[in-house]
Design a protein around this motif. Structure first.
Motif, PDB file in Angstrom:
ATOM      1  N   SER A  20       0.865  -1.182   0.000  1.00  7.08           N
ATOM      2  CA  SER A  20       0.000   0.000   0.000  1.00  7.08           C
ATOM      3  C   SER A  20       0.897   1.226   0.000  1.00  7.08           C
ATOM      4  O   SER A  20       1.545   1.534   1.006  1.00  7.08           O
ATOM      5  CB  SER A  20      -0.914   0.012   1.228  1.00  7.08           C
ATOM      6  N   TRP A  21       0.948   1.885  -1.146  1.00  7.26           N
ATOM      7  CA  TRP A  21       1.827   3.042  -1.331  1.00  7.26           C
ATOM      8  C   TRP A  21       1.097   4.335  -1.019  1.00  7.26           C
ATOM      9  O   TRP A  21      -0.098   4.473  -1.276  1.00  7.26           O
ATOM     10  CB  TRP A  21       2.298   3.116  -2.779  1.00  7.26           C
ATOM     11  N   GLU A  22       1.845   5.313  -0.511  1.00 10.40           N
ATOM     12  CA  GLU A  22       1.342   6.670  -0.435  1.00 10.40           C
ATOM     13  C   GLU A  22       1.609   7.302  -1.802  1.00 10.40           C
ATOM     14  O   GLU A  22       1.919   6.599  -2.763  1.00 10.40           O
ATOM     15  CB  GLU A  22       2.012   7.408   0.711  1.00 10.40           C
ATOM     16  N   THR A  23       1.534   8.621  -1.914  1.00  6.29           N
ATOM     17  CA  THR A  23       1.719   9.286  -3.205  1.00  6.29           C
ATOM     18  C   THR A  23       3.073   8.958  -3.827  1.00  6.29           C
ATOM     19  O   THR A  23       3.181   8.784  -5.044  1.00  6.29           O
ATOM     20  CB  THR A  23       1.574  10.815  -3.042  1.00  6.29           C
ATOM     21  N   ALA A  24       4.096   8.856  -3.010  1.00  7.33           N
ATOM     22  CA  ALA A  24       5.447   8.531  -3.487  1.00  7.33           C
ATOM     23  C   ALA A  24       5.597   7.011  -3.565  1.00  7.33           C
ATOM     24  O   ALA A  24       5.648   6.334  -2.550  1.00  7.33           O
ATOM     25  CB  ALA A  24       6.489   9.130  -2.550  1.00  7.33           C
ATOM     26  N   TYR A  25       5.615   6.478  -4.773  1.00  5.60           N
ATOM     27  CA  TYR A  25       5.651   5.032  -4.961  1.00  5.60           C
ATOM     28  C   TYR A  25       6.845   4.634  -5.829  1.00  5.60           C
ATOM     29  O   TYR A  25       7.510   5.483  -6.419  1.00  5.60           O
ATOM     30  CB  TYR A  25       4.346   4.538  -5.588  1.00  5.60           C
ATOM     31  N   TRP A  40      19.712 -13.331  -2.178  1.00  2.45           N
ATOM     32  CA  TRP A  40      18.308 -13.050  -2.462  1.00  2.45           C
ATOM     33  C   TRP A  40      17.827 -13.713  -3.739  1.00  2.45           C
ATOM     34  O   TRP A  40      18.554 -13.797  -4.719  1.00  2.45           O
ATOM     35  CB  TRP A  40      18.098 -11.535  -2.550  1.00  2.45           C
ATOM     36  N   ILE A  41      16.573 -14.167  -3.710  1.00  2.70           N
ATOM     37  CA  ILE A  41      15.887 -14.737  -4.867  1.00  2.70           C
ATOM     38  C   ILE A  41      14.696 -13.828  -5.169  1.00  2.70           C
ATOM     39  O   ILE A  41      13.913 -13.490  -4.272  1.00  2.70           O
ATOM     40  CB  ILE A  41      15.391 -16.166  -4.578  1.00  2.70           C
ATOM     41  N   THR A  42      14.547 -13.433  -6.417  1.00  7.63           N
ATOM     42  CA  THR A  42      13.457 -12.550  -6.815  1.00  7.63           C
ATOM     43  C   THR A  42      12.198 -13.350  -7.114  1.00  7.63           C
ATOM     44  O   THR A  42      12.199 -14.240  -7.957  1.00  7.63           O
ATOM     45  CB  THR A  42      13.869 -11.715  -8.040  1.00  7.63           C
ATOM     46  N   LEU A  43      11.108 -13.021  -6.389  1.00  5.26           N
ATOM     47  CA  LEU A  43       9.806 -13.639  -6.621  1.00  5.26           C
ATOM     48  C   LEU A  43       8.968 -12.837  -7.602  1.00  5.26           C
ATOM     49  O   LEU A  43       8.101 -13.385  -8.284  1.00  5.26           O
ATOM     50  CB  LEU A  43       9.011 -13.753  -5.314  1.00  5.26           C
ATOM     51  N   TYR A  44       9.199 -11.524  -7.634  1.00  2.78           N
ATOM     52  CA  TYR A  44       8.397 -10.637  -8.474  1.00  2.78           C
ATOM     53  C   TYR A  44       9.256  -9.443  -8.851  1.00  2.78           C
ATOM     54  O   TYR A  44      10.018  -8.932  -8.024  1.00  2.78           O
ATOM     55  CB  TYR A  44       7.155 -10.166  -7.707  1.00  2.78           C
ATOM     56  N   SER A  45       9.117  -8.981 -10.086  1.00  2.78           N
ATOM     57  CA  SER A  45       9.853  -7.814 -10.547  1.00  2.78           C
ATOM     58  C   SER A  45       8.987  -7.027 -11.519  1.00  2.78           C
ATOM     59  O   SER A  45       8.281  -7.616 -12.350  1.00  2.78           O
ATOM     60  CB  SER A  45      11.150  -8.256 -11.239  1.00  2.78           C
ATOM     61  N   THR A  46       9.014  -5.699 -11.416  1.00  2.85           N
ATOM     62  CA  THR A  46       8.281  -4.851 -12.355  1.00  2.85           C
ATOM     63  C   THR A  46       9.038  -3.558 -12.608  1.00  2.85           C
ATOM     64  O   THR A  46       9.797  -3.100 -11.747  1.00  2.85           O
ATOM     65  CB  THR A  46       6.859  -4.533 -11.851  1.00  2.85           C
ATOM     66  N   THR A  47       8.818  -2.993 -13.764  1.00  3.20           N
ATOM     67  CA  THR A  47       9.298  -1.641 -14.086  1.00  3.20           C
ATOM     68  C   THR A  47       8.105  -0.740 -14.393  1.00  3.20           C
ATOM     69  O   THR A  47       8.269   0.352 -14.911  1.00  3.20           O
ATOM     70  CB  THR A  47      10.257  -1.669 -15.291  1.00  3.20           C
ATOM     71  N   ALA A  48       6.901  -1.238 -14.081  1.00  4.50           N
ATOM     72  CA  ALA A  48       5.668  -0.507 -14.375  1.00  4.50           C
ATOM     73  C   ALA A  48       4.742  -0.451 -13.164  1.00  4.50           C
ATOM     74  O   ALA A  48       3.531  -0.633 -13.286  1.00  4.50           O
ATOM     75  CB  ALA A  48       4.953  -1.162 -15.563  1.00  4.50           C
ATOM     76  N   GLY A  49       5.318  -0.214 -11.981  1.00 10.59           N
ATOM     77  CA  GLY A  49       4.520  -0.107 -10.768  1.00 10.59           C
ATOM     78  C   GLY A  49       3.536   1.043 -10.870  1.00 10.59           C
ATOM     79  O   GLY A  49       3.832   2.079 -11.463  1.00 10.59           O
ATOM     80  N   THR A  50       2.362   0.865 -10.283  1.00 13.20           N
ATOM     81  CA  THR A  50       1.279   1.838 -10.428  1.00 13.20           C
ATOM     82  C   THR A  50       1.002   2.641  -9.165  1.00 13.20           C
ATOM     83  O   THR A  50       0.204   3.569  -9.191  1.00 13.20           O
ATOM     84  CB  THR A  50      -0.019   1.104 -10.807  1.00 13.20           C
ATOM     85  N   GLY A  51       1.618   2.271  -8.051  1.00 12.95           N
ATOM     86  CA  GLY A  51       1.294   2.928  -6.792  1.00 12.95           C
ATOM     87  C   GLY A  51      -0.044   2.431  -6.276  1.00 12.95           C
ATOM     88  O   GLY A  51      -0.568   1.416  -6.740  1.00 12.95           O
TER      89      GLY A  51
END
Length: 89
Positions: A20-25, A40-51
């Motif tokens: 749960s992001w505030e305005t700054a995401y 570390w092992i990556t379970l999820y990765s995105t370059t298109a986060g929406t906040g």
């Protein structure tokens, strides 16, 4: 780059994370798990986060530590995560 790490106390099976992001995401981030807090092992990765509320389901991994690793801002304000919920068994 900034990250938030949680120690679950024992190894757990992870299948869902809700951010749960505030305005700054984070526009780009990874959800990562580790048994020792170093490797570390990556379970999820995105370059298109929406906040807002991002419900990441269908994750599959086991670890004692879990972190959100933010690598790119969605705004000019940095990162502000209201809550970081982890679900599994």
């Amino acid at each position: 780059m900034q990250w938030l790490q949680v120690d679950l106390g024992v190894t757990r099976s992870i299948n869902e994370v809700r951010l749960s992001w505030e305005t700054a995401y984070a526009r780009a981030f990874q959800i990562q798990i580790s048994d020792d807090g170093s490797h570390w092992i990556t379970l999820y990765s995105t370059t298109a986060g929406t906040g807002g509320i991002q419900d990441l389901t269908d994750l599959a991994g086991n670890g004692r530590y879990i972190r959100m690793n933010a690598t790119a801002r969605g705004t000019g304000y940095g990162y502000s995560l209201w809550s970081f919920e982890v679900y599994g068994s």
